[in-house]
Design a protein around this motif. Structure first.
Motif, PDB file in Angstrom:
ATOM      1  N   PRO A   1       0.724  -1.225   0.042  1.00 17.00           N
ATOM      2  CA  PRO A   1      -0.012  -0.025   0.223  1.00 17.00           C
ATOM      3  C   PRO A   1       0.854   1.324  -0.018  1.00 17.00           C
ATOM      4  N   GLY A   2       0.312   2.402  -0.889  1.00 18.92           N
ATOM      5  CA  GLY A   2       1.073   3.577  -0.700  1.00 18.92           C
ATOM      6  C   GLY A   2       1.094   4.166   0.552  1.00 18.92           C
ATOM      7  N   LEU A   3       2.193   4.800   0.728  1.00 19.20           N
ATOM      8  CA  LEU A   3       2.428   5.363   2.074  1.00 19.20           C
ATOM      9  C   LEU A   3       1.502   6.621   2.172  1.00 19.20           C
ATOM     10  N   GLY A   4       1.406   7.415   1.301  1.00 18.28           N
ATOM     11  CA  GLY A   4       0.722   8.519   1.189  1.00 18.28           C
ATOM     12  C   GLY A   4      -0.738   8.458   1.385  1.00 18.28           C
ATOM     13  N   GLY A   5      -1.314   7.145   0.663  1.00 19.09           N
ATOM     14  CA  GLY A   5      -2.766   6.802   0.984  1.00 19.09           C
ATOM     15  C   GLY A   5      -3.169   6.253   2.418  1.00 19.09           C
ATOM     16  N   THR A   6      -1.896   5.593   3.028  1.00 25.09           N
ATOM     17  CA  THR A   6      -2.128   5.195   4.456  1.00 25.09           C
ATOM     18  C   THR A   6      -2.045   6.562   5.338  1.00 25.09           C
ATOM     19  N   LEU A   7      -1.192   7.400   4.999  1.00 24.18           N
ATOM     20  CA  LEU A   7      -1.186   8.626   5.831  1.00 24.18           C
ATOM     21  C   LEU A   7      -2.443   9.354   5.874  1.00 24.18           C
ATOM     22  N   GLN A   8      -3.012   9.654   4.466  1.00 22.32           N
ATOM     23  CA  GLN A   8      -4.193  10.114   4.509  1.00 22.32           C
ATOM     24  C   GLN A   8      -5.327   9.670   5.229  1.00 22.32           C
ATOM     25  N   ALA A   9      -5.540   8.152   4.927  1.00 20.52           N
ATOM     26  CA  ALA A   9      -6.464   7.547   5.891  1.00 20.52           C
ATOM     27  C   ALA A   9      -6.327   7.784   7.423  1.00 20.52           C
ATOM     28  N   ALA A  10      -4.990   7.874   7.918  1.00 19.88           N
ATOM     29  CA  ALA A  10      -4.760   7.916   9.200  1.00 19.88           C
ATOM     30  C   ALA A  10      -5.111   9.204   9.991  1.00 19.88           C
ATOM     31  N   LEU A  11      -4.786  10.319   9.000  1.00 23.53           N
ATOM     32  CA  LEU A  11      -5.328  11.532   9.507  1.00 23.53           C
ATOM     33  C   LEU A  11      -7.008  11.505   9.554  1.00 23.53           C
ATOM     34  N   GLY A  12      -7.724  10.903   8.559  1.00 21.76           N
ATOM     35  CA  GLY A  12      -9.093  10.883   8.664  1.00 21.76           C
ATOM     36  C   GLY A  12      -9.361  10.013  10.201  1.00 21.76           C
ATOM     37  N   VAL A  13      -8.587   9.057  10.645  1.00 18.24           N
ATOM     38  CA  VAL A  13      -8.962   8.315  11.865  1.00 18.24           C
ATOM     39  C   VAL A  13      -8.723   9.434  12.835  1.00 18.24           C
ATOM     40  N   VAL A  14      -7.706  10.287  12.978  1.00 22.20           N
ATOM     41  CA  VAL A  14      -7.437  11.131  13.881  1.00 22.20           C
ATOM     42  C   VAL A  14      -8.803  12.222  13.940  1.00 22.20           C
TER      43      VAL A  14
END
Length: 315
Positions: A31-44
């Motif tokens: 999985p792309g790091l950028g996509g994971t980071l964006q999803a994680a920001l959504g979780v926060v």
């Protein structure tokens, strides 16, 4: 005459070809790091929703809070759509946008707000603990994703750890609010799944933006009726809570969340939400004065392990 669609119109903030490639490779365990980071920001952003809602309920009735937050979020989204001259989505996408609107804009906020009138944020976090697994199930049914057995085992283990922790925090007792919470779980999972699917063909911010605009004919009269029966009492907490659930939870959080799901896939993005109940409990301590037990760091460690496994599991 051909009508320009936002699904195909070029945009500087659309999901790029690189993100699309990342989405395809997500099933192969990269999985792309950028996509994971964006999803994680959504979780926060989502982790602040329940504490902010509790603040909002200090000055607004539940129906007023939900209707006004939807209007404010729609004004933000509509302003962005107008400023960037985004074309109206193609007719084939409106059914999916209606599902997003029903689940994410109306259903989940309303049901959880009603539940939080009698439930603590810790108890309500049980729903969020089950949401990743439910979203993965909806994804398997709706878009045909087929995660591996390792993925499902880690997802079930993570969900079990979160549920055990949050139920222990709430004393293990079920309340009348549980019907609202389980209903919210189902409609939100459907909205997440449909939004993640649409975010593959149009920018994620446009998915939630058009869903919010679609709800305006319902939210405006609802707000008028609600304010007539639920007088508002403005306080610093209630205003701050309203502004966050409108701008942060209802729009900005969903923008990065849908982009993340489009990049790394719905099932893997959904598992990042296993950390959301724990984050919510941290905010509850800081903002609402609730107390945690020593089980919190142990559960957090277990959840992070499960998240790591789901992100590496082959589809």
């Amino acid at each position: 005459m051909k009508t320009q669609s936002s699904a195909t119109a070029p945009s500087s903030i659309a999901v790029t070809s690189a993100a699309a490639t990342s989405s395809r490779t997500a099933g192969r365990g990269r999985p792309g790091l950028g996509g994971t980071l964006q999803a994680a920001l959504g979780v926060v952003a989502f982790s602040l929703t329940f504490p902010a809602t509790a603040w909002g309920l200090e000055g607004f009735g539940p129906w007023t809070l939900v209707a006004v937050r939807s209007i404010l979020a729609a004004l933000i989204a509509g302003g962005c759509l107008l400023a960037l001259r985004v074309a109206v989505p193609a007719r084939r996408h409106w059914a999916g946008l209606a599902v997003v609107a029903a689940g994410v804009v109306v259903g989940f906020p309303l049901l959880t707000t009603l539940a939080l009138q009698t439930s603590t944020t810790a108890h309500a976090a049980v729903v969020v603990g089950l949401l990743p697994l439910t979203t993965a199930l909806f994804s398997a049914l709706r878009v045909g994703s087929r995660p591996s057995r390792t993925f499902w085992a880690a997802a079930l283990a993570g969900a079990g750890a979160v549920v055990a922790f949050t139920v222990q925090q709430s004393g293990g007792a079920l309340t009348g609010a549980d019907l609202y919470l389980f209903g919210a779980l189902l409609v939100c999972a459907a909205g997440y799944t449909e939004g993640g699917r649409l975010a593959r063909v149009m920018p994620g911010w446009q998915v939630i933006g058009w869903a919010l605009v679609l709800c305006l004919p319902l939210s405006v009269p609802a707000a008028v009726l609600a304010l007539a029966h639920e007088p508002a009492h403005l306080t610093a907490h209630s205003v701050a809570g309203l502004l966050w659930v409108a701008a942060g939870s209802q729009f900005l959080g969903l923008v990065v969340w849908y982009r993340g799901m489009a990049a790394i896939g719905i099932p893997k993005a959904s598992q990042l939400q296993l950390a959301q109940p724990l984050l919510t409990l941290v905010w509850s301590v800081l903002l609402l004065g609730e107390h945690l037990t020593v089980a919190a760091p142990l559960t957090a460690a277990a959840v992070l392990v499960c998240i790591a496994v789901t992100q590496r599991a082959r589809g």
